[in-house]
Design a protein around this motif. Structure first.
Motif, short mmCIF file in Angstrom:
data_model
loop_
_atom_site.label_atom_id
_atom_site.label_comp_id
_atom_site.label_asym_id
_atom_site.label_seq_id
_atom_site.Cartn_x
_atom_site.Cartn_y
_atom_site.Cartn_z
N LEU A 87 -8.19 11.00 3.26
CA LEU A 87 -8.11 9.58 3.60
C LEU A 87 -8.00 8.74 2.34
N TYR A 88 -7.07 7.79 2.37
CA TYR A 88 -7.02 6.80 1.31
C TYR A 88 -7.86 5.61 1.74
N GLN A 89 -8.83 5.22 0.89
CA GLN A 89 -9.70 4.08 1.17
C GLN A 89 -9.14 2.88 0.42
N GLY B 217 2.40 9.54 -6.11
CA GLY B 217 2.75 10.82 -5.51
C GLY B 217 1.98 11.15 -4.26
N VAL B 218 1.48 10.11 -3.58
CA VAL B 218 0.70 10.30 -2.36
C VAL B 218 1.51 9.80 -1.17
N LYS B 219 1.55 10.57 -0.11
CA LYS B 219 2.36 10.23 1.06
C LYS B 219 1.53 9.54 2.14
N TYR B 220 1.95 8.36 2.52
CA TYR B 220 1.33 7.60 3.62
C TYR B 220 1.67 8.30 4.94
N LYS B 221 0.65 8.60 5.76
CA LYS B 221 0.91 9.29 7.02
C LYS B 221 0.50 8.48 8.24
N THR C 281 -9.42 4.71 -3.61
CA THR C 281 -9.83 6.10 -3.81
C THR C 281 -9.34 6.97 -2.66
N MET C 282 -9.34 8.29 -2.91
CA MET C 282 -8.95 9.26 -1.91
C MET C 282 -10.15 10.13 -1.56
N LYS C 283 -10.37 10.29 -0.28
CA LYS C 283 -11.53 11.03 0.22
C LYS C 283 -11.05 12.34 0.84
N PHE C 284 -11.41 13.46 0.22
CA PHE C 284 -10.99 14.77 0.68
C PHE C 284 -12.10 15.38 1.55
N ILE D 134 0.84 -1.20 0.00
CA ILE D 134 0.00 0.00 0.00
C ILE D 134 0.87 1.24 0.00
N PHE D 135 1.91 1.22 0.83
CA PHE D 135 2.85 2.34 0.88
C PHE D 135 3.46 2.58 -0.50
N ASP D 136 3.88 1.51 -1.17
CA ASP D 136 4.50 1.64 -2.48
C ASP D 136 3.50 2.13 -3.53
#
Length: 249
Positions: free
Chosen positions: A203-205, A146-150, A210-213, A138-140
């Motif tokens: 949030l990444y689902q 271009g999305v950073k895992y936090k 998908t990404m939830k803003f 998931i991290f990779d």
């Protein structure tokens, strides 16, 4: 004693005062150690390494505590602890990889004694390795886009930093909602973009890719191609406040 007057420097008998030559001082201040494109002094490099080692120790203590707490928990509490353990495992492996790369670039060595922590033994270490292996894809995946895992907050959602991407189009589901759902009639691309631009949390689902803003008055869901999947008018949920506070620290 007269105030403001400096005390004489006392040197015990038999101990000579250390003196530095001009060349010694110049050597100490020389920025001759390369790292990540910059040049640093030996002292600066040593402080960088100590900081990385402290961060690793802190994460290992965290993992040891989470593992111990999970042994005496059940249900949702146990699941939350296991989720936190997985998140910290990924963080630890990133920190360790960063330290290895640092020592390789600066020609220093990893002092394992400086990262040892009571309670972080073979069992906890192996669990951390296994959890990292599960989370690393998931991290990779996020990194590739271009999305950073936090921070993982549950089994399906991860707090990420995806910036404020420009929405390039609308999926069929979002378009249909404009005409079939009364509460979505105003959820145009423009409104969805406002949600993205004003998002307080993203949030990444990972079950939907998908990404939830999440903004104050609604949220927009985008795929990795920055197409709008759906937009929903919804007041900010207080349950997310704790994560905003954690991200400040």
């Amino acid at each position: 004693m007269q105030r403001g007057k400096a005390l004489p420097h006392f040197i015990p008998p038999g101990i000579s005062k250390r003196s530095y030559t001009k060349e010694d001082i110049e050597a100490l201040n020389a920025k001759d150690v390369p790292y990540n494109g910059g040049m640093y002094t030996e002292y600066e490099i040593s402080q960088m390494q100590r900081r990385m080692e402290r961060e690793i120790r802190a994460t290992r203590r965290e993992l040891a505590g989470l593992d111990e707490a999970a042994k005496f928990s059940a249900g949702k509490q146990k699941a939350d602890l296991q989720s936190d353990f997985a998140q910290s495992s990924v963080k630890l492996k990133r920190q360790e990889a960063k330290l290895r790369d640092f020592t390789r670039q600066t020609d220093r060595r990893v002092d394992t004694s400086r990262v040892q922590v009571m309670g972080f033994g073979r069992s906890v270490s192996q669990k951390a390795v296994w959890e990292n292996k599960k989370e690393k894809p998931i991290f990779d995946l996020l990194s590739a886009h271009g999305v950073k895992y936090k921070q993982r907050i549950n089994r399906k959602e991860i707090i990420v930093d995806a910036g404020k991407p420009k929405i390039v189009g609308m999926r069929v589901h979002a378009a249909e909602n404009l005409t079939t759902k009364a509460d979505r009639a105003q959820m145009s691309l423009e409104q969805a973009q406002l949600f993205v631009n004003n998002a307080k949390l993203t949030l990444y689902q990972d079950d939907k890719f998908t990404m939830k803003f999440l903004a104050e008055d609604g949220y927009a869901v985008l795929n990795f191609d920055h197409e709008l999947v759906t937009a929903v008018p919804q007041k900010w949920r207080k349950k997310y406040d704790q994560y905003l506070e954690e991200m400040k620290t």
